[in-house]
Design an enzyme around this catalytic site. Structure first.
Site, PDB file in Angstrom:
ATOM      1  N   ASN A 123       0.864  -1.186   0.000  1.00  0.00           N
ATOM      2  CA  ASN A 123       0.000   0.000   0.000  1.00  0.00           C
ATOM      3  C   ASN A 123       0.897   1.231   0.000  1.00  0.00           C
ATOM      4  OD1 ASN A 123      -1.805   2.027   0.423  1.00  0.00           O
ATOM      5  ND2 ASN A 123      -2.698   1.173   2.296  1.00  0.00           N
ATOM      6  N   CYS A 126      -1.963   5.271   0.655  1.00  0.00           N
ATOM      7  CA  CYS A 126      -2.975   5.679   1.631  1.00  0.00           C
ATOM      8  C   CYS A 126      -2.895   7.176   1.905  1.00  0.00           C
ATOM      9  CB  CYS A 126      -2.813   4.930   2.946  1.00  0.00           C
ATOM     10  SG  CYS A 126      -3.927   5.592   4.209  1.00  0.00           S
ATOM     11  N   ASN A 188      -6.393   3.329  -5.133  1.00  0.00           N
ATOM     12  CA  ASN A 188      -6.753   3.578  -3.744  1.00  0.00           C
ATOM     13  C   ASN A 188      -7.743   4.752  -3.742  1.00  0.00           C
ATOM     14  OD1 ASN A 188      -6.690   3.882  -0.856  1.00  0.00           O
ATOM     15  ND2 ASN A 188      -4.635   3.003  -0.853  1.00  0.00           N
TER      16      ASN A 188
HETATM   17  C1  DHB Z   1      -6.708   3.727   5.293  1.00  0.00           C
HETATM   18  C2  DHB Z   1      -7.208   4.311   4.158  1.00  0.00           C
HETATM   19  C3  DHB Z   1      -6.685   3.975   2.926  1.00  0.00           C
HETATM   20  O1  DHB Z   1      -7.143   4.504   1.765  1.00  0.00           O
HETATM   21  C4  DHB Z   1      -5.653   3.058   2.860  1.00  0.00           C
HETATM   22  O2  DHB Z   1      -5.115   2.758   1.689  1.00  0.00           O
HETATM   23  C5  DHB Z   1      -5.164   2.475   3.996  1.00  0.00           C
HETATM   24  C6  DHB Z   1      -5.688   2.810   5.209  1.00  0.00           C
HETATM   25  C7  DHB Z   1      -7.177   4.091   6.625  1.00  0.00           C
HETATM   26  O3  DHB Z   1      -7.588   5.240   6.819  1.00  0.00           O
HETATM   27  O4  DHB Z   1      -7.130   3.238   7.534  1.00  0.00           O
END
Ligand code: DHB
Length: 305
Positions: A123, A126, A188
């Site tokens: 990831n 985020c 994402n």
């Molecule tokens: C969260 C949100 C996201 O878009 C991601 O990729 C990972 C975590 C979150 O806020 O927990």
């Protein structure tokens, strides 16, 4: 839908549960697979432990959602119960991981790979932390470095999850491919966005800003998958606002090999997987085409008036 081979693994159909939607409980993830999901993705696992943001963290806007959950995680090495339960699973698992630095990504990746998921998804996209994730996904050199470092320490195929916030998502995807990524997952959450409570005169989310998902971001997701398809030759998991079989068709035509759903689970329940499988199969039958034939079909086509 029929089974597909993805990065050498057999999936019962081309539908994927997006990361972060239903947590990491083995029983719940198994239910999603039984409900018709071909590949189940875990919520991102980090170095942790980390609590995440205060409530409110998720708001349904009707035309999609806004969230800033804040990457809560017990930490990769505080999940014995989950790893134990998942070790006996009967379904393919995509383990999503994050870190705040190259070293953290490597540390988490090495451990998670030893738990034997079918795939590891990094990831690097985020939006809901000042420190974690997204910085790697908007810079080609950083995306290359983290992909390359993780690839070296894992024994399973690597999927890079990208953000639509990148100025040129095709270039980021290419950097990940050059660094050894086996597939790209896009997108994402978009934004970040903000909603304000006009009576309270303050942002609704405790973290103030949050990632956008659901139907409102589907055109952004389709454009990103289209751009990535032109930039790389590795397969793409297309997701962002997919809620129906026709949405999935659109993603395949943009260039996706598999199609993911997240917010759709909120709107249609986990039954959405069986429903979309059926809608997709019906659409393909009605149009006398196969899934293989429509992957990338929107490219280089001239519309005749
Ligand atoms: C969260 C949100 C996201 O878009 C991601 O990729 C990972 C975590 C979150 O806020 O927990």
């Amino acid at each position: 839908m029929e089974s597909v081979t993805f990065l050498g693994k057999q999936l019962k159909n081309p539908l994927v549960l997006a990361s972060g939607i239903l947590g990491n409980n083995a029983g719940i993830l198994e239910r999603v697979h039984r409900a018709g999901c071909g590949l189940v993705t875990m919520k991102s696992i980090g170095p942790g432990p980390r609590d995440g943001h205060n409530n409110p963290t998720v708001i349904d806007l009707g035309f999609g959602m806004i969230n800033a959950v804040g990457l809560p995680t017990p930490g990769y090495d505080h999940m014995d119960t989950e790893w134990q339960a998942l070790s006996g699973r009967t379904f393919p698992l995509n383990a999503s991981i994050y870190g705040g630095s190259l070293e953290e990504f490597v540390q988490v990746a090495r451990f998670v790979s030893e738990q034997g998921p079918e795939f590891i998804e990094i990831n690097i996209s985020c939006p809901n932390s000042d420190r974690h994730g997204m910085l790697f996904g908007v810079d080609e050199k950083a995306a290359f470095a983290v992909t390359n470092a993780v690839k070296r320490v894992i024994a399973v195929p690597l999927i890079a999850k990208l953000t639509p916030a990148a100025p040129d998502i095709g270039k980021i995807a290419r950097a990940c491919e050059d660094a050894g990524a086996d597939a790209i997952c896009a997108i994402n959450t978009a934004g970040p966005g903000m909603i304000i409570d006009i009576e309270a005169q303050m942002p609704v989310l405790a973290f103030k800003k949050g990632g956008l998902s659901g139907p409102m971001i589907k055109p952004v997701a389709v454009r990103c998958v289209y751009d990535i398809y032109r930039a790389v030759s590795i397969p793409i998991i297309g997701l962002g606002g997919v809620t129906t079989g026709e949405d999935a068709v659109e993603m395949f035509m943009a260039g996706a090999t598999l199609v993911g759903m997240g917010s759709a689970v909120r709107y249609r329940g986990i039954e959405v997987f069986d429903q979309v499988n059926r809608e997709l199969a019906d659409w393909l039958t009605d149009h006398h085409v196969t899934r293989d034939e429509i992957i990338g079909a929107a490219h280089d086509r001239r519309h005749t008036p």
